[in-house]
Motif scaffolding. Structure first.
Motif, PDB file in Angstrom:
ATOM      1  N   ASP A 141      -4.606  -1.578   0.911  1.00 38.75           N
ATOM      2  CA  ASP A 141      -4.942  -1.410  -0.501  1.00 38.75           C
ATOM      3  C   ASP A 141      -3.866  -2.070  -1.359  1.00 38.75           C
ATOM      4  O   ASP A 141      -2.697  -1.675  -1.322  1.00 38.75           O
ATOM      5  N   HIS A 142      -4.243  -3.087  -2.121  1.00 41.56           N
ATOM      6  CA  HIS A 142      -3.281  -3.746  -3.008  1.00 41.56           C
ATOM      7  C   HIS A 142      -3.699  -3.615  -4.474  1.00 41.56           C
ATOM      8  O   HIS A 142      -3.299  -4.416  -5.325  1.00 41.56           O
ATOM      9  N   SER A 143      -4.497  -2.596  -4.754  1.00 41.84           N
ATOM     10  CA  SER A 143      -4.987  -2.409  -6.120  1.00 41.84           C
ATOM     11  C   SER A 143      -3.876  -2.032  -7.100  1.00 41.84           C
ATOM     12  O   SER A 143      -4.071  -2.115  -8.316  1.00 41.84           O
ATOM     13  N   SER A 144      -2.714  -1.634  -6.586  1.00 43.87           N
ATOM     14  CA  SER A 144      -1.594  -1.274  -7.458  1.00 43.87           C
ATOM     15  C   SER A 144      -0.935  -2.509  -8.082  1.00 43.87           C
ATOM     16  O   SER A 144      -0.207  -2.392  -9.082  1.00 43.87           O
ATOM     17  N   LEU A 145      -1.157  -3.692  -7.491  1.00 45.50           N
ATOM     18  CA  LEU A 145      -0.507  -4.910  -7.984  1.00 45.50           C
ATOM     19  C   LEU A 145      -0.983  -5.252  -9.395  1.00 45.50           C
ATOM     20  O   LEU A 145      -2.176  -5.333  -9.662  1.00 45.50           O
ATOM     21  N   GLU A 180       0.829  -1.213   0.000  1.00 46.68           N
ATOM     22  CA  GLU A 180       0.000   0.000   0.000  1.00 46.68           C
ATOM     23  C   GLU A 180       0.859   1.257   0.000  1.00 46.68           C
ATOM     24  O   GLU A 180       0.621   2.190  -0.782  1.00 46.68           O
ATOM     25  N   LYS A 181       1.858   1.305   0.870  1.00 48.07           N
ATOM     26  CA  LYS A 181       2.679   2.510   1.039  1.00 48.07           C
ATOM     27  C   LYS A 181       3.440   2.880  -0.231  1.00 48.07           C
ATOM     28  O   LYS A 181       3.508   4.062  -0.611  1.00 48.07           O
ATOM     29  N   HIS A 182       4.022   1.885  -0.892  1.00 46.74           N
ATOM     30  CA  HIS A 182       4.881   2.156  -2.044  1.00 46.74           C
ATOM     31  C   HIS A 182       4.197   1.875  -3.379  1.00 46.74           C
ATOM     32  O   HIS A 182       4.850   1.948  -4.419  1.00 46.74           O
ATOM     33  N   ARG A 183       2.900   1.584  -3.329  1.00 46.37           N
ATOM     34  CA  ARG A 183       2.139   1.290  -4.549  1.00 46.37           C
ATOM     35  C   ARG A 183       2.864   0.213  -5.362  1.00 46.37           C
ATOM     36  O   ARG A 183       3.173   0.378  -6.553  1.00 46.37           O
TER      37      ARG A 183
END
Length: 543
Positions: A294-298, A267-270
């Protein structure tokens, strides 16, 4: 060492071209020029820009060159858990044309001392947490000429002090050819003795490009990659690829893998990608923290090293979405044999191609061969053989192993499988007795030899069996010396000081007599059958 160069005379009177290639350290040089102030590496509360990362690499390269006379072709053994210094050391070696020789930091001092001898290491970079490993190497038959210590240590010169002393010194990337070695990737064969697979600058440049093309297309400077596995092996190759893309590498703050901490970093580092093994994916998606961050950046969660249970695969897809990428590869082919991309993973059992590890990687070719070396038709099971630019140059100083590993230009993986009509690979077994536990290759003979050193044991056989947490674990079947009594705890304690913890069998079973063939040979097939008859084998992995 067996070279991987092209043979044969030039055709049509054309002179052969130079085999000069870009030094892998130029990947850092390029990123430093273009992305100077952007983050290259993050570890805990510390961060290094590409310019700072490049500067520290040059400083260490200068120290190795000027203080310890390290030159092109010299091998540098590195014993450390993940840290910024370990990652820097890889590129410092590359920059000098020296050979990076990382160990699995979980190995015992004696095991690492053997690697130092086998590689002919000129020097050693060792984390302060491993004084016994440094001592064992220095006491070996062929000790390294120097030791550099990462952190406060009672041995060697300080890594960070050397970097500080040489800060600001520019070191040019040494010219290299395609087949110049850059990395000794230690692997093992059926003998269990580690062998140094020679990876080269040209080969690894292809691997980096291929990883970006096949595993995580579109990766670039806006991306960040979380490291959850040791940089000494597959994760190191993965992070080399991140450097090639100009993406940020994020290390876990501590040695212990903490699932909640991992998700907080995502989450912190997207975080957009990570390389791991099925057992870690399982832990990540089953932990409550998966719903807390939030892991939507994966975009890519890449797994390799072992089959993934279908139930675990579906759970991961449900939690993370279509981000799973599987690949099959070996150290000798540097993770570069097949790929099964996100779009082909499916929750629908009817639509999913269950059990495959994917199709051939770009530029690579698979041949399923019989014992006579002839290619088999689709559907027929045989040895998985592979050719292409990702195949290593050979084993260092081991002509016998090289002769067995190659046939008619094909590298023989030792794994058994078949291709379907559309070119998807299915692994059906292993030609050797190796099994994979938690993503690490385990070679039974090495363990059996250690067990047989116990005075009360007359026979031993170790087999890998399915395990829901680790993929596979070992069961040791033992026969005691006549008249002797020995316990499971006694053998476990005996082995604890002789082999790395991850290699320890999960169970020790005592038989009155070892199953043998008509020729009096202990065969793993008969051992497995005997375990199954006794109800000691678990269920196999889900398809």
């Amino acid at each position: 060492m067996m070279a991987a160069g092209l043979g044969g005379a030039p055709k049509g009177g054309v002179a052969p071209q130079s085999t000069r290639v870009s030094n892998l350290a130029h990947l850092v040089t390029r990123a430093s020029r273009r992305l100077a102030g952007r983050p290259a590496l993050v570890w805990g509360d510390r961060q290094w820009t590409w310019q700072e990362f490049d500067g520290r690499i040059s400083a260490m390269a200068a120290a190795l060159r000027d203080r310890f006379d390290v030159a092109k072709g010299d091998r540098i053994l590195v014993q450390s858990q993940n840290c910024n210094q370990m990652f820097e050391a890889m590129f410092a070696c590359f920059r000098l044309g020296a050979v990076y020789v990382p160990t699995n930091f979980r190995q015992t001092p004696d095991e690492v001392a053997y690697l130092a001898e086998a590689s002919g290491a000129k020097g050693m970079i060792c984390n302060a947490g491993f004084p016994d490993h440094a001592r064992a190497c220095l006491a070996s038959k062929r000790p390294p000429e120097f030791v550099v210590a990462i952190g406060e240590a009672v041995f060697g010169e300080s890594y960070d002090a050397l970097v500080a002393a040489h800060r600001g010194e520019a070191v040019e990337n040494v010219p290299v050819d395609r087949d110049d070695p850059c990395w000794f990737f230690f692997t093992s064969g059926t003998t269990g003795r580690p062998k140094a697979a020679v990876l080269t600058h040209g080969q690894m440049a292809f691997v980096a490009v291929n990883h970006l093309n096949d595993l995580m297309p579109g990766t670039g400077p806006a991306d960040a990659s979380l490291v959850v596995a040791p940089l000494s092996h597959g994760a190191g190759v993965h992070q080399l690829t991140q450097v090639a893309a100009g993406a940020t590498t994020v290390l876990m703050p501590s040695d212990r893998f903490d699932v909640a901490e991992a998700w907080s970093l995502v989450e912190k580092h997207r975080i957009s990608n990570m390389f791991t093994v099925p057992t870690i994916v399982k832990r990540l998606v089953e932990h409550p923290a998966v719903d807390d961050f939030d892991h939507s950046s994966l975009r890519y969660v890449i797994y390799a090293g072992a089959p993934m249970y279908r139930a675990d695969q579906k759970r991961a897809l449900e939690k993370l979405g279509p981000v799973l990428v599987q690949y099959f590869g070996l150290g000798e082919v540097t993770g570069n044999i097949t790929v099964f991309p996100p779009g082909e993973h499916s929750l629908d059992d009817g639509a999913a191609r269950v059990g495959t590890c994917g199709f051939e990687r770009t530029g690579m070719e698979i041949s399923i061969q019989g014992e006579d070396g002839r290619a088999l038709l689709p559907g027929a099971s045989g040895e998985i053989c592979v050719a292409g630019p990702a195949v290593f140059a050979g084993y260092y100083d081991n002509p016998e192993a090289n002769a067995k590993a190659f046939r008619d230009g094909w590298f023989r993986t030792g794994d058994l499988g078949h291709l379907d009509a559309e070119g998807y690979l299915f692994i059906t077994g292993r030609a050797s007795d190796m099994y994979i536990s938690g993503g690490s290759n385990i070679y039974p003979r090495e363990i059996e030899e250690k067990i047989l050193a116990h005075p009360k044991i007359s026979e031993a056989a170790v087999v890998g069996v399915p395990d829901p947490d680790w993929g596979e674990v070992g069961i040791a079947v033992l026969v005691a010396v006549s008249g002797e009594t020995v316990t499971e705890a006694e053998i476990a304690a005996f082995l604890a000081e002789k082999i790395a913890r991850y290699k320890l069998p999960k169970r020790f079973v005592f038989f009155d007599e070892m199953p043998k063939s008509a020729y009096g040979k202990i065969t793993k097939k008969l051992v497995r059958e005997a375990l199954e008859e006794r109800g000691l084998l678990g269920d196999g992995p889900a398809a």
